[in-house]
Design an enzyme around this catalytic site. Sequence first.
Site, PDB file in Angstrom:
ATOM      1  CB  CYS A  40       1.868 -30.181   9.792  1.00 22.29           C
ATOM      2  SG  CYS A  40       2.272 -28.806   8.705  1.00 22.29           S
ATOM      3  NE  ARG A  63       7.579 -35.544   6.210  1.00 18.84           N
ATOM      4  CZ  ARG A  63       7.377 -34.244   6.297  1.00 18.84           C
ATOM      5  NH1 ARG A  63       7.136 -33.519   5.200  1.00 18.84           N
ATOM      6  NH2 ARG A  63       7.420 -33.643   7.478  1.00 18.84           N
ATOM      7  N   GLY A  77      13.674 -25.971  19.416  1.00 17.05           N
ATOM      8  CA  GLY A  77      12.687 -25.491  18.458  1.00 17.05           C
ATOM      9  C   GLY A  77      11.266 -25.668  18.967  1.00 17.05           C
ATOM     10  CG  HIS A 100      -1.426 -25.715   9.641  1.00 19.51           C
ATOM     11  ND1 HIS A 100      -0.934 -24.537  10.141  1.00 19.51           N
ATOM     12  CD2 HIS A 100      -0.357 -26.391   9.132  1.00 19.51           C
ATOM     13  CE1 HIS A 100       0.379 -24.495   9.943  1.00 19.51           C
ATOM     14  NE2 HIS A 100       0.750 -25.610   9.344  1.00 19.51           N
ATOM     15  N   GLY A 128       3.769 -23.038  11.310  1.00 24.82           N
ATOM     16  CA  GLY A 128       4.322 -24.000  10.376  1.00 24.82           C
ATOM     17  C   GLY A 128       5.742 -23.677   9.963  1.00 24.82           C
ATOM     18  CE  LYS A 174       7.547 -30.942   1.842  1.00 23.02           C
ATOM     19  NZ  LYS A 174       7.878 -29.998   2.936  1.00 23.02           N
TER      20      LYS A 174
END
Length: 356
Positions: free
Chosen positions: A132, A98, A10, A244, A163, A216
């Site tokens: 991110c 997370r 990836g 970003h 993203g 998030k």
Amino acid sequence: MNIAIVGASGAVGQELLRILAERQFPVSNLRLFGSTRSAGSKYMFCGKEYTVELLQHGDLFQGIDIAFVSAGGSVSKEYAEDITRHGAIMIDNSSAFRMDDNVPLIVPEINPEDIALALKADGKRIIANPNCTTIIMAVCLKAIEELSHIRRVHVSSYQSASGAGASAMAELEEQYRQALNGEEIQHHKFAYQLAYNLIPQIDVFADDDYTKEELKMYHETRKIMHSDIAVSATCVRVPSLRAHSEAIWLETEQPLTPDQVRQALANAQGVQVIDNPNNLGKSFMDTDKEDNSKFKIQNSKLPYPMPLYLSGTDDVYVGRIRRDIANEKGIAFWCVGDQIRKGAALNAVQIAEKLI
């Protein structure tokens, strides 16, 4: 160190390989893992060819010290026990762990001391890499928090196709080609055509009409900074390939001047200030985007951060620093960070560097 990368084919997996080599991370042995689709693929690392192995249950991770996992939340949950069973530390790039109270959520410039939670005798041996957009914002907030406690943040993110992975970047490029050739524009990775468009939704909607991506940023920032900071986000997918951007408005307990904020950000680890409105129209095309050290010499020519010129670099870049004219305790600024590097792979490698 004996290193494994899960999701090696990836975009983040490939960036991990590059960053490990660039930073001369002490890799004694390397093993790459992937799905049935990527198993058998071959990649070069430090002059040696490696073949991607099929990820499957069992004792594949025996002898591994650190496993970088970037294959999605479902894979992380399914294989976490296999990965950590024999003592490996799992640095996970998904959202799977997370918000687990027993898993540290780490941005090395902010809370490296939290890594110890994963190493306790009863720890899960899992360290989570934040979202991110959260990472890019949080490294900036840390510098300002040291001047005065931040009460609340409003942020709008402008998130590139990267993203959503390498296939999303390829789809955006193909959509532009289709549009220019007068062909019907196809979309698969995104709910709508992204070329020549903005999509004000990233991830699915929750019950309160915020998306999961936006939530998030709220929850992860509080955990990373150990703070009651309140973050309200609007996350937008934009038709740029990589890196970003975020427009941030924040309110502190004590009023700060733009110069105070600018100096704190300039001194912050992992942050560079590019705030030169007087440079509008000046040429900066001799910037070498492939070499971060050269870029640091040239970046003063940019009037403000832009993803086109900052893709492939390591730091978070901040500009447009100004007082919020609607709030006497408010500061506004603009920041840009490469989502695949600092927003994912670089942050993970920095965590591993802290570990050793």
